[in-house]
Design an enzyme around this catalytic site. Structure first.
Site, mmCIF file in Angstrom:
data_model
loop_
_atom_site.group_PDB
_atom_site.id
_atom_site.type_symbol
_atom_site.label_atom_id
_atom_site.label_comp_id
_atom_site.label_asym_id
_atom_site.label_seq_id
_atom_site.Cartn_x
_atom_site.Cartn_y
_atom_site.Cartn_z
ATOM 1 N N GLU A 126 -7.237 -22.197 -10.373
ATOM 2 C CA GLU A 126 -5.791 -22.380 -10.403
ATOM 3 C C GLU A 126 -5.155 -21.277 -9.571
ATOM 4 O O GLU A 126 -5.572 -20.124 -9.694
ATOM 5 C CB GLU A 126 -5.243 -22.320 -11.833
ATOM 6 N N GLY A 258 -4.377 -13.110 -17.025
ATOM 7 C CA GLY A 258 -4.880 -12.869 -18.370
ATOM 8 C C GLY A 258 -6.112 -13.702 -18.679
ATOM 9 O O GLY A 258 -7.143 -13.183 -19.093
ATOM 10 N N ALA A 259 -6.003 -15.001 -18.445
ATOM 11 C CA ALA A 259 -7.120 -15.888 -18.753
ATOM 12 C C ALA A 259 -6.852 -17.253 -18.147
ATOM 13 O O ALA A 259 -5.749 -17.523 -17.686
ATOM 14 C CB ALA A 259 -7.297 -16.016 -20.266
ATOM 15 N N GLU A 261 -7.656 -21.606 -18.472
ATOM 16 C CA GLU A 261 -7.998 -22.688 -19.398
ATOM 17 C C GLU A 261 -8.968 -23.733 -18.851
ATOM 18 O O GLU A 261 -8.920 -24.894 -19.278
ATOM 19 C CB GLU A 261 -6.702 -23.388 -19.820
ATOM 20 N N ASN A 262 -9.876 -23.399 -17.937
ATOM 21 C CA ASN A 262 -10.817 -24.379 -17.392
ATOM 22 C C ASN A 262 -11.416 -25.230 -18.510
ATOM 23 O O ASN A 262 -11.798 -24.711 -19.557
ATOM 24 C CB ASN A 262 -11.957 -23.657 -16.673
ATOM 25 N N HIS A 294 -3.487 -19.542 -26.671
ATOM 26 C CA HIS A 294 -2.818 -20.134 -25.505
ATOM 27 C C HIS A 294 -3.803 -20.957 -24.671
ATOM 28 O O HIS A 294 -3.546 -22.128 -24.362
ATOM 29 C CB HIS A 294 -2.190 -19.014 -24.670
ATOM 30 N N GLU A 295 -4.916 -20.365 -24.320
ATOM 31 C CA GLU A 295 -5.878 -21.081 -23.471
ATOM 32 C C GLU A 295 -6.453 -22.279 -24.202
ATOM 33 O O GLU A 295 -6.628 -23.342 -23.621
ATOM 34 C CB GLU A 295 -7.004 -20.152 -22.998
ATOM 35 N N HIS A 298 -4.075 -25.174 -24.209
ATOM 36 C CA HIS A 298 -4.010 -25.873 -22.924
ATOM 37 C C HIS A 298 -4.937 -27.090 -22.883
ATOM 38 O O HIS A 298 -4.762 -27.968 -22.049
ATOM 39 C CB HIS A 298 -4.430 -24.934 -21.783
ATOM 40 N N GLU A 317 2.919 -24.714 -18.856
ATOM 41 C CA GLU A 317 2.990 -23.312 -19.277
ATOM 42 C C GLU A 317 4.095 -23.055 -20.303
ATOM 43 O O GLU A 317 3.889 -22.349 -21.286
ATOM 44 C CB GLU A 317 3.143 -22.391 -18.064
HETATM 45 N N1 PHE Z 1 -3.095 -20.950 -16.300
HETATM 46 C C1 PHE Z 1 -3.368 -19.621 -16.785
HETATM 47 C C2 PHE Z 1 -2.669 -19.504 -18.130
HETATM 48 O O1 PHE Z 1 -1.501 -19.556 -18.250
HETATM 49 C C3 PHE Z 1 -2.865 -18.516 -15.934
HETATM 50 C C4 PHE Z 1 -3.512 -18.371 -14.608
HETATM 51 C C5 PHE Z 1 -2.867 -18.806 -13.467
HETATM 52 C C6 PHE Z 1 -4.740 -17.772 -14.496
HETATM 53 C C7 PHE Z 1 -3.427 -18.651 -12.231
HETATM 54 C C8 PHE Z 1 -5.301 -17.592 -13.262
HETATM 55 C C9 PHE Z 1 -4.643 -18.037 -12.129
HETATM 56 O O2 PHE Z 1 -3.265 -19.438 -19.125
HETATM 57 ZN ZN ZN Z 2 -1.041 -20.939 -19.616
#
Ligand code: PHE
Ligand code: ZN
Length: 854
Positions: A126, A258-259, A261-262, A294-295, A298, A317
């Site tokens: 992402e 931070g992290a 969500e793959n 949060h992750e 997602h 988000e």
């Molecule tokens: N999508 C992730 C989140 O909000 C944030 C993120 C964005 C991480 C871009 C890496 C790169 O949890």
């Molecule tokens: Zn997020």
């Protein structure tokens, strides 16, 4: 590592230009042959041309790839390499595209695509990182199932979904859920797992793992519990169940955010998952719990239902932040979480919304999407959902959410889809509400009141200052939660939500025996700036009597601000009545310790600068600093006789437990310790430092000592004890800068950039130092300009290593127009210097240009 980045006129992308891709991707099969400098990626992708496509150009994104071969249906083809990807002539019927590319993960310091961190392979896709792995339609509205084969000699090789086979030197994975490429992930390395399991409400057993480097196994238990709690909570509150047999989390040291969500394989910055009482503070524990939630959340809001394009980022988000805040409120304390969130919103989102980087939660244009992972998209995006929930009510909110999951599962959606679900579920017209998504800027709401013959009238006037590209603003729907108190402190009208829809509007309350005291914007029911002429005694009254805990804190906060503003502007002494009110509150053991700690925490110096700016003054950082020091010193003296008793009474004994209750008590105890340290020469703090068996108390003692310039020995000892722990060392780096006096801040930071453990390649370490510099208000803005200069130099140096982190940190300059002309000239010169850097990344170029042009 930079893309060919000209210093002028990068491409701008517009929401209005959206066009669907002309091909459906039926399936994706990827084979990785891992090698640090020369990883080969083979892709086999089945494309089906869409019969109704308006545009059938076959364009695949690709960056920093060496194309080895390409085939269609087994026959070699010649692709045309074009800017940002390739084009190829393709059949008008279903075909199999195959390509082989080579990439260099070890050279990838931008940490986007496939890269290496401490010898481990890791991906971050992402927003647009997949195009650095292979040629692909790298856009979120293209969804497909992925099958992945990894070949290499790493002991652990992971990808999304479920494992389908493994042998000596290979592993295969299949993810049955169609997903966009930004959710693809691969991890390979020498990892160990902390296992767990969860049985879903329909009885499915899910295997859980947290994968870490050997040595970190002892820091996974808390994260695992947080994951299980999240899974249960999402079932209980939203009825959402996990949908794979396996859920993996991996901790990685080098990570931009931070992290991530793959699908089925969340990747975390190690600072956001690893936790132990000895190395993590209460604040770390709370944050880790929230980010794991949060992750995990997602999985439905982001993965099962994703975004049509990146302009819709807040669709996933904003909603997921809103959900994780609900979770934290349920796990811990609802009012404390709300207060913390509002403090953060005002510290990070309000300055963005009021400055040159202002943009709506759904932006309409961007050059580099990575620059829009902002407080506005995330936190204001969540506030907008909170307002929606308040307007339609809880039952309707969950009804709309059920419809959202039912109607849009498996789709890539827009804000229009989201709002339509609410309209259909409630029958409400949300066209005016939609302005929250398209208008930037924080509304100001001016309140005036009138009382006659038992009737009380509140009049609200809303207006929003112009923001870049949006000179005119229309009135928005603002839910205003209001309650009324009688002068003796009883609540005479419980909370009701007034709906503001016009520029100016009045509401009346009848049958009141006397003029009430209003409690306005309870629970911070809308992200606005309230302007109301009132007295400090009324604020003190609300601090003592309001039944809404948020507004009780808010009254104290407003009072604290007024006192500090008066000290700054008139050189006034700290208001005695306020000091008395604080003393009373601190000593009141009936009150929640966490709440007392929050009331005792003064507004930040940056917040005072912002307030002065809003009122038409030019803030002087040194004067603001001096006022803060005087205030805290006076408060310490006022409490002098009771501090030792209060310290003892609030000390948490026994086994450390990172729960909300203990954290609240320790927060209060730490505030008291910092006051006490101003008076006792650091004796108590030194004792606490020596005896602490957890990081919260060790760190609090060290911070109190360093702030009082009495912590040299402890700082050395801390370094000796923790030099091998990267996360604890980040605290050590940051704390020295945070505690430095204004004139010494830049020099301290500069010295730390020379430290052998400083690194440009580790975003956490860079942020620890440069973030602390930017966060020390008086130090960063010191009249010498040394703070500005040091930050600019380091940003220039980082840009060629890691554009994404550089660009995000540039935002430290976004408030520059608040300050005097000399400081503005200094900052402008630094911004221009950054912009003139040759080969500057598109990321940084966009951020700096936006700040300069507004
Ligand atoms: N999508 C992730 C989140 O909000 C944030 C993120 C964005 C991480 C871009 C890496 C790169 O949890
Ligand atoms: Zn997020």
């Amino acid at each position: 590592m930079n893309d060919a980045a000209p210093n002028a006129a990068p491409q701008t992308f517009y929401l209005k230009d959206y066009k669907p891709f002309g091909y459906e991707v039926e399936s994706v099969k990827l084979t990785f042959q891992l090698s640090p400098n020369a990883t080969k990626v083979h892709s086999a992708i089945r494309f089906n041309p869409k019969a109704d496509a308006e545009d059938n150009r076959f364009f695949l994104h690709g960056e920093q790839l060496s194309l080895i071969s390409a085939k269609i249906d087994g026959t070699p083809v010649t692709a045309r390499l074009v800017d940002g990807g390739l084009e190829c002539d393709v059949p008008r019927t279903s075909f199999l595209w195959e390509a082989e590319v080579e990439i260099d993960p070890a050279a990838n310091t931008a940490l986007e695509g496939l890269y290496m961190s401490n010898g481990m392979y890791c991906t971050q896709c992402e927003a647009e990182g997949f195009r650095k792995i292979t040629y692909y339609p790298d856009r979120p509205d293209v969804m497909s199932t992925f099958t992945v084969r990894i070949e290499g000699d790493e002991p652990v090789m992971l990808s999304n979904g479920n494992p389908t086979g493994a042998g000596e030197g290979w592993a295969e994975w299949h993810d049955p859920w169609p997903k966009p490429a930004y959710l693809f992930a691969l991890v390979a390395g020498d990892l160990v797992n902390h296992p767990g399991s969860f049985t879903t409400k329909s009885g499915k057993d899910v295997e859980l793992n947290i994968w870490v480097r050997p040595g970190d196994e002892g820091k996974c238990a808390f994260g695992m519990e947080a994951l299980k709690k999240s899974m249960k909570w999402d079932e209980d509150v939203y009825g959402l169940e996990y949908d794979l047999d396996l859920f993996n989390i991996v901790a990685v040291d080098d990570f931009n955010m931070g992290a991530m969500e793959n699908k089925g394989l969340n990747i975390f910055n190690s600072s956001c998952v690893l936790a132990s009482p000895e190395t993590s503070t209460d604040a770390n524990f709370e944050r880790i719990e929230a980010i794991i939630a949060h992750e995990y959340f997602h999985n439905w809001t982001g993965n099962r239902i994703t975004c049509r394009d990146w302009f819709q980022l807040c669709l996933k988000e904003g909603l997921t932040v809103f959900r994780d805040a609900q979770f934290t409120a349920d796990m811990r304390s609802e009012p404390v979480k709300r207060i913390e969130d509002v403090i953060a919103l005002r510290a990070r989102q309000f300055p963005e919304d009021g400055g040159p980087l202002a943009h709506p939660p759904r932006p309409e244009e961007f050059q580099e999407i990575n620059n829009f992972y902002t407080a506005t998209v995330y936190e204001k995006g969540a506030e907008v959902i909170g307002m929606l929930k308040r307007l339609v009510g809880d039952d309707n909110y969950y009804k709309a959410l059920n419809l959202y999951f039912e109607r849009h599962d498996g789709q890539a959606c827009t804000i229009e889809d989201w709002l339509k679900v609410f309209e259909d579920a409630t029958g409400r017209d949300l066209s005016q509400f939609k302005l929250w998504y398209s208008q930037a800027g924080t509304p100001r709401v001016k309140v005036t009141e009138d009382y006659a013959d038992g009737t009380y009238t509140l009049t609200f006037e809303q207006s929003t200052p112009p923001t870049p590209g949006q000179p005119e603003k229309a009135p928005r729907v603002i839910p205003m939660a209001v309650g009324l108190l009688s002068p003796n402190g009883d609540e005479v009208r419980g909370t009701q939500v007034l709906e503001l829809t016009e520029a100016k509007q009045s509401f009346t309350f009848d049958g009141l025996a006397s003029k009430p005291v209003p409690s306005i914007l309870r629970e911070f029911s809308a992200p606005v700036i309230l302007e109301r002429e009132t007295t400090n005694s009324e604020r003190a009254f609300l601090l003592a009597h309001d039944t809404d805990p948020f507004n009780r804190w808010e009254a104290g906060n407003a009072l604290a601000k007024e006192v500090r503003v008066a000290m700054v502007l008139d050189g006034a002494a700290p208001d005695a009545a306020y000091l008395d009110a604080l003393e009373k509150l601190v000593r009141d053991d009936e009150q929640d310790p966490a709440f007392r700690a929050l009331v005792l925490s003064p507004p930040s110096q940056s917040d005072i600068a912002q307030t002065l700016h809003e009122r038409g003054h030019t803030p002087d950082p040194q004067t603001i600093y001096d006022a803060a020091e005087t205030f805290t010193q006076t408060l310490a003296q006022q409490l002098e006789t009771s501090l030792p008793r209060l310290y003892a009474a609030t000390t948490v004994e026994g086994l450390y437990v990172p729960d909300a209750d203990g954290a609240g008590k320790r927060a209060l105890n730490s505030r008291i310790l910092s006051l006490l340290t101003r008076l006792d020469g650091g004796e108590q703090a030194a004792r606490q430092y020596a005896s602490a068996d957890n990081m919260t108390q060790q760190y609090a003692a060290l911070a109190a000592l360093m702030k009082a310039e009495k912590g040299e020995a402890q700082s050395k000892a801390f370094f000796e004890q923790w030099q091998d722990d990267r996360l604890v060392m980040d605290k050590w780096f940051a704390l020295q800068i945070a505690c430095a006096a204004p004139e010494a801040t830049a020099a301290t930071a500069k010295e730390l950039t020379q430290h052998p453990l400083f690194s440009m390649k580790n975003p956490n370490r860079f942020r620890a130092v440069m973030g602390a510099l930017a966060g020390n208000h008086a130090g960063f803005h010191h009249a010498s300009g040394a703070g500005y200069q040091l930050l600019a130099e380091n940003l220039i140096a980082l840009d060629s290593v890691n554009p994404q982190t550089t660009a995000r940190m540039c935002a430290a300059f976004q408030t520059w127009k608040r300050y005097d002309s000399k400081r503005q000239a200094q900052i402008q010169a630094e911004l221009e210097r950054i912009l003139a850097t040759s080969g500057l990344s598109r990321d940084t170029h966009e951020m700096v240009s936006r700040m300069l042009s507004a």
